[in-house]
Design a protein around this motif. Structure first.
Motif, PDB file in Angstrom:
ATOM      1  N   VAL A  28      38.944  15.837 -28.072  1.00  0.00           N
ATOM      2  CA  VAL A  28      39.878  15.044 -27.974  1.00  0.00           C
ATOM      3  C   VAL A  28      39.582  15.073 -26.113  1.00  0.00           C
ATOM      4  O   VAL A  28      39.322  15.911 -25.517  1.00  0.00           O
ATOM      5  CB  VAL A  28      41.354  15.805 -27.949  1.00  0.00           C
ATOM      6  N   PHE A  29      39.786  13.526 -25.931  1.00  0.00           N
ATOM      7  CA  PHE A  29      39.603  13.487 -24.503  1.00  0.00           C
ATOM      8  C   PHE A  29      40.380  12.333 -23.928  1.00  0.00           C
ATOM      9  O   PHE A  29      40.687  11.523 -25.005  1.00  0.00           O
ATOM     10  CB  PHE A  29      37.993  13.260 -24.067  1.00  0.00           C
ATOM     11  N   ALA A  30      40.429  12.118 -22.736  1.00  0.00           N
ATOM     12  CA  ALA A  30      40.954  10.686 -22.304  1.00  0.00           C
ATOM     13  C   ALA A  30      39.992  10.035 -21.244  1.00  0.00           C
ATOM     14  O   ALA A  30      39.342  10.657 -20.685  1.00  0.00           O
ATOM     15  CB  ALA A  30      42.319  11.178 -21.501  1.00  0.00           C
ATOM     16  N   ALA A  35      48.599  -0.187 -11.846  1.00  0.00           N
ATOM     17  CA  ALA A  35      49.671   0.319 -12.750  1.00  0.00           C
ATOM     18  C   ALA A  35      49.461  -0.107 -14.243  1.00  0.00           C
ATOM     19  O   ALA A  35      49.656   0.568 -15.176  1.00  0.00           O
ATOM     20  CB  ALA A  35      51.161   0.104 -12.203  1.00  0.00           C
ATOM     21  N   ASP A  36      48.590  -1.219 -14.302  1.00  0.00           N
ATOM     22  CA  ASP A  36      48.553  -1.736 -15.871  1.00  0.00           C
ATOM     23  C   ASP A  36      47.039  -1.345 -16.183  1.00  0.00           C
ATOM     24  O   ASP A  36      46.722  -1.904 -17.310  1.00  0.00           O
ATOM     25  CB  ASP A  36      48.363  -3.382 -15.576  1.00  0.00           C
ATOM     26  N   SER A  37      46.336  -0.531 -15.303  1.00  0.00           N
ATOM     27  CA  SER A  37      44.851   0.162 -15.956  1.00  0.00           C
ATOM     28  C   SER A  37      44.986   0.617 -17.305  1.00  0.00           C
ATOM     29  O   SER A  37      45.923   1.479 -17.387  1.00  0.00           O
ATOM     30  CB  SER A  37      44.297   0.877 -14.728  1.00  0.00           C
ATOM     31  N   ALA A  38      44.058   0.500 -18.005  1.00  0.00           N
ATOM     32  CA  ALA A  38      44.213   1.174 -19.468  1.00  0.00           C
ATOM     33  C   ALA A  38      43.685   2.568 -19.254  1.00  0.00           C
ATOM     34  O   ALA A  38      42.593   2.781 -18.828  1.00  0.00           O
ATOM     35  CB  ALA A  38      43.234   0.239 -20.372  1.00  0.00           C
ATOM     36  N   VAL A  39      44.489   3.479 -20.171  1.00  0.00           N
ATOM     37  CA  VAL A  39      43.922   4.684 -20.348  1.00  0.00           C
ATOM     38  C   VAL A  39      43.965   5.107 -21.955  1.00  0.00           C
ATOM     39  O   VAL A  39      44.839   4.485 -22.544  1.00  0.00           O
ATOM     40  CB  VAL A  39      45.091   5.917 -19.848  1.00  0.00           C
ATOM     41  N   PHE A  40      42.833   5.605 -22.405  1.00  0.00           N
ATOM     42  CA  PHE A  40      42.858   5.650 -23.862  1.00  0.00           C
ATOM     43  C   PHE A  40      42.783   7.293 -24.205  1.00  0.00           C
ATOM     44  O   PHE A  40      42.046   7.964 -23.318  1.00  0.00           O
ATOM     45  CB  PHE A  40      41.415   5.014 -24.331  1.00  0.00           C
ATOM     46  N   VAL A  41      43.353   7.657 -25.422  1.00  0.00           N
ATOM     47  CA  VAL A  41      43.307   8.928 -25.566  1.00  0.00           C
ATOM     48  C   VAL A  41      42.717   8.926 -26.971  1.00  0.00           C
ATOM     49  O   VAL A  41      43.077   8.333 -27.982  1.00  0.00           O
ATOM     50  CB  VAL A  41      44.710   9.643 -25.716  1.00  0.00           C
ATOM     51  N   ILE A  42      41.626   9.600 -27.255  1.00  0.00           N
ATOM     52  CA  ILE A  42      40.663   9.715 -28.318  1.00  0.00           C
ATOM     53  C   ILE A  42      40.262  11.084 -29.038  1.00  0.00           C
ATOM     54  O   ILE A  42      40.132  12.034 -28.248  1.00  0.00           O
ATOM     55  CB  ILE A  42      39.373   8.830 -27.977  1.00  0.00           C
ATOM     56  N   ALA A  43      40.680  10.920 -30.353  1.00  0.00           N
ATOM     57  CA  ALA A  43      40.079  12.338 -30.982  1.00  0.00           C
ATOM     58  C   ALA A  43      39.062  11.633 -31.977  1.00  0.00           C
ATOM     59  O   ALA A  43      39.228  10.698 -32.724  1.00  0.00           O
ATOM     60  CB  ALA A  43      41.265  12.684 -31.987  1.00  0.00           C
ATOM     61  N   ARG A  44      37.921  12.467 -32.107  1.00  0.00           N
ATOM     62  CA  ARG A  44      36.612  12.147 -32.772  1.00  0.00           C
ATOM     63  C   ARG A  44      36.052  13.426 -33.569  1.00  0.00           C
ATOM     64  O   ARG A  44      36.432  14.391 -32.875  1.00  0.00           O
ATOM     65  CB  ARG A  44      35.800  10.970 -32.242  1.00  0.00           C
ATOM     66  N   VAL A  45      35.226  13.093 -34.586  1.00  0.00           N
ATOM     67  CA  VAL A  45      34.463  14.487 -34.958  1.00  0.00           C
ATOM     68  C   VAL A  45      33.554  14.866 -34.281  1.00  0.00           C
ATOM     69  O   VAL A  45      32.768  13.996 -34.020  1.00  0.00           O
ATOM     70  CB  VAL A  45      34.054  14.010 -36.540  1.00  0.00           C
ATOM     71  N   ASN A  91      30.015  15.875 -33.111  1.00  0.00           N
ATOM     72  CA  ASN A  91      28.637  15.602 -33.643  1.00  0.00           C
ATOM     73  C   ASN A  91      28.792  14.650 -34.899  1.00  0.00           C
ATOM     74  O   ASN A  91      27.940  14.528 -35.546  1.00  0.00           O
ATOM     75  CB  ASN A  91      27.973  16.816 -34.051  1.00  0.00           C
ATOM     76  N   GLY A  92      29.985  13.806 -34.963  1.00  0.00           N
ATOM     77  CA  GLY A  92      29.930  12.685 -35.868  1.00  0.00           C
ATOM     78  C   GLY A  92      29.584  11.390 -35.322  1.00  0.00           C
ATOM     79  O   GLY A  92      29.268  10.993 -34.317  1.00  0.00           O
ATOM     80  N   PRO A  93      30.238  10.407 -36.270  1.00  0.00           N
ATOM     81  CA  PRO A  93      30.277   9.039 -35.719  1.00  0.00           C
ATOM     82  C   PRO A  93      30.965   8.873 -34.526  1.00  0.00           C
ATOM     83  O   PRO A  93      32.002   9.535 -34.402  1.00  0.00           O
ATOM     84  CB  PRO A  93      30.668   8.165 -36.931  1.00  0.00           C
ATOM     85  N   PRO A  94      30.770   7.823 -33.702  1.00  0.00           N
ATOM     86  CA  PRO A  94      31.500   7.357 -32.598  1.00  0.00           C
ATOM     87  C   PRO A  94      32.871   6.891 -32.930  1.00  0.00           C
ATOM     88  O   PRO A  94      33.902   6.957 -31.910  1.00  0.00           O
ATOM     89  CB  PRO A  94      30.724   6.367 -31.951  1.00  0.00           C
ATOM     90  N   MET A  95      33.101   6.414 -34.070  1.00  0.00           N
ATOM     91  CA  MET A  95      34.331   5.859 -34.527  1.00  0.00           C
ATOM     92  C   MET A  95      35.711   6.857 -34.376  1.00  0.00           C
ATOM     93  O   MET A  95      35.293   7.970 -35.132  1.00  0.00           O
ATOM     94  CB  MET A  95      34.426   5.210 -35.598  1.00  0.00           C
ATOM     95  N   PRO A  96      36.527   6.574 -33.555  1.00  0.00           N
ATOM     96  CA  PRO A  96      37.594   7.811 -33.546  1.00  0.00           C
ATOM     97  C   PRO A  96      38.438   7.912 -34.802  1.00  0.00           C
ATOM     98  O   PRO A  96      38.498   7.080 -35.643  1.00  0.00           O
ATOM     99  CB  PRO A  96      38.426   7.543 -32.187  1.00  0.00           C
ATOM    100  N   VAL A  97      38.752   9.220 -35.194  1.00  0.00           N
ATOM    101  CA  VAL A  97      39.696   9.222 -36.280  1.00  0.00           C
ATOM    102  C   VAL A  97      41.242   9.172 -35.706  1.00  0.00           C
ATOM    103  O   VAL A  97      42.058   9.167 -36.696  1.00  0.00           O
ATOM    104  CB  VAL A  97      39.807  10.727 -36.777  1.00  0.00           C
TER     105      VAL A  97
END
Length: 336
Positions: free
Chosen positions: A297-299, A243-253, A255-261
């Motif tokens: 966008v991906f999870a 139940a405590d497993s982490a889920v991340f929702v990420i939006a990034r550019v 073909n851009g840098p890996p750091m999410p916006v």
């Protein structure tokens, strides 16, 4: 990416941020330094929100302690597995920080050859050619790389900046001004203020009248992304998760840098969930949803709770979204 590359990448975060902010440093050093410090603090804040202390275990005690160590480890890893575009890019960035500009140029060339559709790598490869040149000139190969990058992404800010520099070097002042002008309405206000004099210098050299700063469209608050996130029942019952497993929702550019916006961390017990990504979810003040026109966008369901991608993590397929978007996005983890 190979775990060894991830460890080395942690050492190079500040290096990469400094390179990304290079155009600002070049024109306004104090502003560039301030942005670099803000980025460094923001990365720390992102780790606090999305990271995991499990990363600080004994497996990482041999991380590189200097640029020379990082170079040696990367060279060793790439000698064993040379088909790593991200590895070559990291090595190129490290060479650059160590003032080995010719080696940096050659490493970026290998990285861009392995990832010919990666706009960021094409732009880096072009810039590295100019940095390796005694007069810092963009040669024909660099121009070809920038041209390809802009054909893939005509709005890429770094590619437009460097193409403008290259055109100015060739005396094509009107073309340089035309290349730079769209950036005035896209980049951060402080960067636009630094760029406007360069645009007008190019226009004056071309016999054209100077221009004023164009009106900027306010997009903050309109670039939210509504997401409905679910998980396949079979995946939810997998013994790897709780139940405590982490889920991340990420939006990034794309073909851009890996750091999410934008990024949000949830626990598995919160699914299914409806959420909205906004500027408030942007980990870096210089890279927000309201400052871009398209994201992917991906999870990700993480095995170890880390924001970094793990070998056995489960991800949804990335979906591209043009901003602003009024259509809710549906993501399902473990979709058959």
């Amino acid at each position: 990416m190979n775990t060894q590359f991830l460890v080395i990448a942690a050492v190079l975060v500040v290096v990469v941020m400094a390179l990304v902010l290079y155009p600002v440093f070049k024109r306004q050093f104090v502003l560039g330094l301030a942005l670099l410090l803000i980025c460094a603090v923001s990365v720390g804040a992102l780790y606090t929100q999305l990271g995991t202390s499990a990363a600080l275990d004994a497996r990482l005690v041999n991380q590189p302690r200097s640029l020379k160590d990082a170079i040696y480890q990367l060279e060793t890893a790439l000698a064993k597995d040379p088909a790593q575009a991200e590895g070559w890019a990291l090595l190129a960035q490290t060479y650059r920080q160590d003032n080995q500009f010719v080696k940096s140029r050659d490493a970026f060339a290998k990285a861009s050859a392995l990832a010919p559709a990666n706009v960021a790598l094409l732009t880096d490869a072009a810039e590295s050619r100019a940095m390796a040149d005694p007069k810092h000139l963009f040669d024909a190969d660099a121009l070809a790389l920038l041209d390809k990058a802009l054909r893939l992404d005509a709005d890429n800010e770094r590619a437009r900046w460097f193409m403008g520099v290259a055109l100015r070097q060739q005396g094509k002042n009107a073309e340089a001004a035309e290349m730079w002008t769209p950036l005035l309405a896209r980049v951060e206000p402080a960067a636009a203020e630094a760029l406007l004099p360069q645009v007008n210098l190019a226009r004056t050299a071309a016999g054209l009248p100077a221009i004023d700063m164009p009106e900027r469209k306010t997009t903050a608050g309109t670039h939210a992304i509504d997401i409905a996130l679910t998980i396949n029942p079979a995946l939810a019952k997998d013994p790897r998760w709780n139940a405590d497993s982490a889920v991340f929702v990420i939006a990034r550019v794309p073909n851009g840098p890996p750091m999410p916006v934008a990024a949000r961390k949830l626990s598995l017990s919160e699914l299914p969930a409806s959420l909205r990504l906004t500027d408030a979810d942007s980990p870096m003040p210089t890279a927000k949803l309201s400052g871009v026109e398209e994201v992917e966008v991906f999870a990700r369901l993480s095995v170890d709770g880390s924001a970094n991608r793990g070998e056995n993590d489960v991800e949804t397929a990335p979906q591209r979204v043009r901003l602003p978007s009024a259509v809710p996005l549906r993501l399902e983890l473990g979709k058959p």
